[in-house]
Design a protein around this motif. Structure first.
Motif, short mmCIF file in Angstrom:
data_model
loop_
_atom_site.label_atom_id
_atom_site.label_comp_id
_atom_site.label_asym_id
_atom_site.label_seq_id
_atom_site.Cartn_x
_atom_site.Cartn_y
_atom_site.Cartn_z
N UNK A 83 -4.23 -3.46 -1.96
CA UNK A 83 -3.73 -3.78 -3.29
C UNK A 83 -2.53 -2.89 -3.57
N UNK A 84 -1.59 -3.41 -4.34
CA UNK A 84 -0.41 -2.65 -4.73
C UNK A 84 -0.41 -2.51 -6.25
N UNK A 85 -0.22 -1.28 -6.73
CA UNK A 85 0.07 -1.03 -8.14
C UNK A 85 1.59 -0.88 -8.21
N UNK A 86 2.26 -1.83 -8.84
CA UNK A 86 3.71 -1.93 -8.78
C UNK A 86 4.36 -1.77 -10.14
N UNK A 87 5.13 -0.70 -10.28
CA UNK A 87 5.97 -0.53 -11.47
C UNK A 87 7.10 -1.53 -11.37
N UNK A 88 7.65 -1.96 -12.50
CA UNK A 88 8.73 -2.95 -12.45
C UNK A 88 10.11 -2.31 -12.50
N UNK A 89 10.22 -1.18 -13.16
CA UNK A 89 11.53 -0.53 -13.29
C UNK A 89 11.62 0.61 -12.27
N UNK A 90 12.16 0.28 -11.10
CA UNK A 90 12.20 1.22 -9.98
C UNK A 90 13.63 1.43 -9.50
N UNK A 91 13.93 2.59 -8.93
CA UNK A 91 15.22 2.77 -8.28
C UNK A 91 15.25 2.01 -6.95
N UNK A 92 16.42 1.58 -6.55
CA UNK A 92 16.58 0.92 -5.26
C UNK A 92 16.41 -0.58 -5.31
N UNK A 101 6.88 -13.61 0.27
CA UNK A 101 7.39 -14.44 1.36
C UNK A 101 6.60 -14.24 2.64
N UNK A 102 5.82 -13.15 2.74
CA UNK A 102 5.08 -12.88 3.96
C UNK A 102 3.68 -12.33 3.73
N UNK A 103 3.27 -12.10 2.49
CA UNK A 103 2.00 -11.45 2.24
C UNK A 103 1.34 -11.94 0.96
N UNK A 104 0.01 -11.91 0.95
CA UNK A 104 -0.76 -12.24 -0.25
C UNK A 104 -1.51 -11.03 -0.78
N UNK A 105 -1.02 -9.85 -0.51
CA UNK A 105 -1.68 -8.63 -0.98
C UNK A 105 -1.78 -8.67 -2.51
N UNK A 106 -2.98 -8.50 -3.06
CA UNK A 106 -3.11 -8.47 -4.51
C UNK A 106 -2.21 -7.39 -5.11
N UNK A 107 -1.57 -7.74 -6.23
CA UNK A 107 -0.61 -6.84 -6.86
C UNK A 107 -0.86 -6.77 -8.35
N UNK A 108 -1.05 -5.55 -8.84
CA UNK A 108 -1.15 -5.29 -10.27
C UNK A 108 0.15 -4.66 -10.72
N UNK A 126 3.22 -14.37 -10.61
CA UNK A 126 2.08 -14.40 -9.69
C UNK A 126 1.29 -13.10 -9.63
N UNK A 127 1.62 -12.13 -10.46
CA UNK A 127 0.88 -10.87 -10.45
C UNK A 127 -0.60 -11.14 -10.70
#
Length: 185
Positions: free
Chosen positions: A50-59, A71-78, A96-97
């Motif tokens: 699982x990924x905990x993903x911030x939306x406002x990131x550098x890069x 495009x290549x993964x179905x890893x659950x993402x919060x 899709x989060x």
């Protein structure tokens, strides 16, 4: 012990460490990345559950990262973000989060949400003719149906030993030669 792996993508180190502390206390293995442009290559090398993903990131923004991951993964993402307006929450979920958590948040609630998403991501694995070997469960009628720590990625994108059910003994998953059973993977 087989720990599920969580990737925390958060540019505010104190928040990332807070996530890590609470998740590790709940038995998860946690890695932290602070930049959006590092996520895709990391996931391709070291899958997470699982990924905990911030939306406002550098890069690279979290939205861009999420689109590329899909495009290549179905890893659950919060998604965990300071974008709290209703339109932002709806866009994140429409993108899709699996969950959308607004900052400020309760660390205990984040852990509960992670556990809930992980339970749902394997909910379909309770039915069917499953073969079990160690931490992995495989449905031979649907080779893409794999469940277990760091196995939620589509199998065609992963390099893993081919496994087969021993029909003679009825035993669980057995290693088999890749050339015989994995053409096209």
């Amino acid at each position: 012990m087989n720990q599920e792996r969580i990737l925390v993508v958060e540019d505010e180190l104190k928040i990332a460490e807070l996530h890590r502390d609470y998740l590790e206390q709940s038995g998860f293995q946690v890695s932290i990345l602070e930049r959006g442009d590092e996520v895709v290559s990391r996931i391709k090398k070291e899958p997470a559950d699982l990924i905990l993903l911030d939306l406002m990131l550098p890069g690279k923004s979290g939205e861009e990262v999420y689109r590329k991951l899909r495009t290549f993964s179905n890893i659950p993402t919060n998604m965990v973000t300071a974008k709290t307006e209703e339109i932002d929450r709806l866009l994140g979920l429409e993108l899709g989060a699996d969950d959308y958590i607004c900052k400020p948040f309760s660390p205990s609630e984040v852990v509960a949400r992670v556990k809930a998403v992980l339970r749902r991501s394997c909910a379909t694995f309770n039915e069917g003719p499953w073969l079990t070997g160690g931490p992995i469960r495989l449905n031979p009628e649907n080779p893409g149906s794999i469940c277990g720590a760091a196995t939620r990625q589509p199998h065609s994108q992963r390099v893993w030993p081919a496994l087969s059910h021993d029909e003679k003994t009825g035993e669980g998953l057995q290693p088999v030669r890749t050339s015989e059973h994995c053409a096209g993977i």
